[in-house]
Design a protein around this motif. Structure first.
Motif, PDB file in Angstrom:
ATOM      1  N   SER A  78       0.826  -1.205   0.000  1.00 26.58           N
ATOM      2  CA  SER A  78       0.000   0.000   0.000  1.00 26.58           C
ATOM      3  C   SER A  78       0.861   1.257   0.000  1.00 26.58           C
ATOM      4  CB  SER A  78      -0.934  -0.006   1.217  1.00 26.58           C
ATOM      5  OG  SER A  78      -1.803  -1.113   1.170  1.00 26.58           O
ATOM      6  N   GLY A 231     -12.134  -2.871   2.587  1.00 30.00           N
ATOM      7  CA  GLY A 231     -10.977  -2.781   1.704  1.00 30.00           C
ATOM      8  C   GLY A 231     -11.329  -3.105   0.258  1.00 30.00           C
ATOM      9  N   LEU A 234     -13.071  -0.093  -1.360  1.00 34.24           N
ATOM     10  CA  LEU A 234     -12.111   0.939  -1.746  1.00 34.24           C
ATOM     11  C   LEU A 234     -11.308   0.511  -2.969  1.00 34.24           C
ATOM     12  CD1 LEU A 234     -10.778   2.029   1.761  1.00 34.24           C
ATOM     13  CD2 LEU A 234     -12.330   3.302   0.276  1.00 34.24           C
ATOM     14  N   TRP A 235     -10.944  -0.774  -3.037  1.00 44.30           N
ATOM     15  CA  TRP A 235     -10.184  -1.274  -4.175  1.00 44.30           C
ATOM     16  C   TRP A 235     -11.002  -1.211  -5.462  1.00 44.30           C
ATOM     17  CZ3 TRP A 235     -10.871  -5.946  -7.026  1.00 44.30           C
ATOM     18  CH2 TRP A 235      -9.842  -6.212  -7.920  1.00 44.30           C
ATOM     19  N   ALA A 242      -5.855   0.706  -0.460  1.00 46.47           N
ATOM     20  CA  ALA A 242      -7.077   0.013  -0.046  1.00 46.47           C
ATOM     21  C   ALA A 242      -6.773  -1.094   0.955  1.00 46.47           C
ATOM     22  CB  ALA A 242      -7.798  -0.558  -1.273  1.00 46.47           C
ATOM     23  N   PRO A 267      -9.974   7.339   4.806  1.00 44.84           N
ATOM     24  CA  PRO A 267      -9.785   7.378   3.352  1.00 44.84           C
ATOM     25  C   PRO A 267     -10.324   8.624   2.670  1.00 44.84           C
ATOM     26  CG  PRO A 267     -11.090   5.464   4.032  1.00 44.84           C
ATOM     27  CD  PRO A 267     -11.006   6.372   5.177  1.00 44.84           C
ATOM     28  N   THR A 289     -18.686   3.201   1.480  1.00 41.72           N
ATOM     29  CA  THR A 289     -17.810   2.882   2.611  1.00 41.72           C
ATOM     30  C   THR A 289     -18.479   3.203   3.947  1.00 41.72           C
ATOM     31  OG1 THR A 289     -16.758   5.055   2.304  1.00 41.72           O
ATOM     32  CG2 THR A 289     -15.691   3.151   1.299  1.00 41.72           C
TER      33      THR A 289
END
Length: 374
Positions: A78, A231, A234-235, A242, A267, A289
């Motif tokens: 990351s 995660g 977000l990815w 993420a 984030p 999210t």
């Protein structure tokens, strides 16, 4: 009265000792909770593989090291991704500042110019009617442009500094967490060699271990599911880091009430400053999210956990502030299981049993207490 005073003095002395010995106690207490959670795995390996405890402890310890290595790899990947895309984010910051500069120039500078034209017109009218001209300090266009340019440059520098400091702080905290985990793993290995599950069912250690183990198991499963889904969301939206944010969502979910909020906020700068992000994309990413955290904290967790800690919500919030003051962020992670263990210990003594009942939110008389007749 004397017993109450002794209890208060003892609590103050223990609080001071816990604070001054935090550098030693924090890794040890974390290791205790980890061992309490993974002891069933150790017992299963020992019975299933028909090996002695040392071999089973070694296998469990190797699995723990493997998990720590995977966590470290995800953090490293990351951070590498963030360093590669750092230039794009700086360009995004410059674009935002340039847009703000254009907006200020179109709105603020034009108003200054219109005000200047009006003042000159009033002066011309005053000359025609023979009135003295008012003293006016005109704002020149060049000076206003320089002012806007300086303000834009300052804003750009501040945003870039904020982004750099945020990434540096996050890297420092994660590195410190990784270095502390090595000490914790050493404690875990030696604690696994002992038999921590051989207590009688009526002992304090057994009751504490059973309740803490139940709480940690359910909380870990919920946190793991939340971190994975968070995660992955977000990815899918293309937000960098993420993996790290999913890991942080998993860890912060152990902090009741406050943790999910922090996991949703972290984030946001990377979503709002995304180089290719449109307004609809930003709104969708934030909504998804946040919905994951709301569903986990308000739907999934209450249904699966219930009141496994047997603590009143106000007591949990007070415990978060108390242990957070003593042990920092680690204290907030451990606040709920430590407070639940303290409540169990207080409930076993007649003198402190009323305090335990208050901590559980049971303010009325218990079932085995008689209510005086009126």
């Amino acid at each position: 009265m004397q017993d109450a005073c002794l209890l208060i003095l003892t609590a103050i002395a223990l609080t001071a000792a816990v604070y001054w010995l935090r550098s030693v106690l924090i890794p040890f207490v974390v290791a205790l909770f980890i061992v309490s959670g993974i002891t069933p795995i150790l017992d299963f390996l020992q019975a299933r593989l028909n090996v002695n405890r040392i071999v089973a402890a070694g296998v469990t310890f190797a699995l723990a090291i493997g998990g720590t290595f995977l966590v470290g790899m995800s953090i490293w990947l990351s951070m590498a991704q963030m360093s590669e895309e750092g230039k794009l984010y700086r360009m995004r910051v410059s674009e935002i500042v340039s847009n703000a500069e254009d907006w200020l120039h179109e709105n603020v500078a034009e108003r200054f110019e219109a005000s200047e034209v009006g003042e000159r017109s009033e002066a011309a009218v005053a000359d025609l009617v023979g009135e003295p001209e008012a003293t006016v300090v005109p704002v020149e266009r060049q000076e206003s442009d320089e002012l806007l340019a300086n303000a834009a440059a300052d804003l750009r520098d501040q945003l870039e500094a904020f982004l750099r400091n945020a990434v540096a702080s996050l890297s420092s905290e994660l590195f410190q967490l990784g270095s502390t985990s090595i000490v914790i793993l050493i404690y875990v290995f030696f604690l696994l060699l002992g038999n921590l599950s051989g207590y009688g069912e009526n002992t304090l250690a057994y009751q504490v271990d059973r309740q803490v183990r139940s709480y940690l198991f359910v909380k870990t499963m919920i946190s793991l599911a939340t971190g994975i889904v968070f995660g992955m969301a977000l990815w899918l939206f293309g937000v960098p880091m993420a993996l790290t944010f999913g890991l942080l969502a998993f860890l912060l979910n152990y902090i009741p009430n406050i943790g999910p909020i922090l996991a949703s906020i972290l984030p946001l700068p990377f979503i709002l400053l995304h180089p290719d992000g449109s307004l609809l994309w930003m709104i969708s990413a934030i909504a998804v999210t946040c919905s994951i955290q709301v569903a986990s904290g308000n739907l999934l967790e209450p249904k699966l956990m219930g009141n496994s800690a047997d603590l009143h919500p106000v007591v949990i919030l007070l415990a978060l502030m108390f242990w957070g003051t003593l042990w920092g962020i680690t204290g907030m992670f451990l606040a709920t299981p430590i407070t639940a263990a303290i409540k169990i210990a207080l409930d076993r003594m007649d003198v402190t049993r009323p305090v335990a009942r208050v901590m559980a939110g049971r303010l009325g008389p218990s079932a085995n207490e008689s209510i005086p007749a009126s």
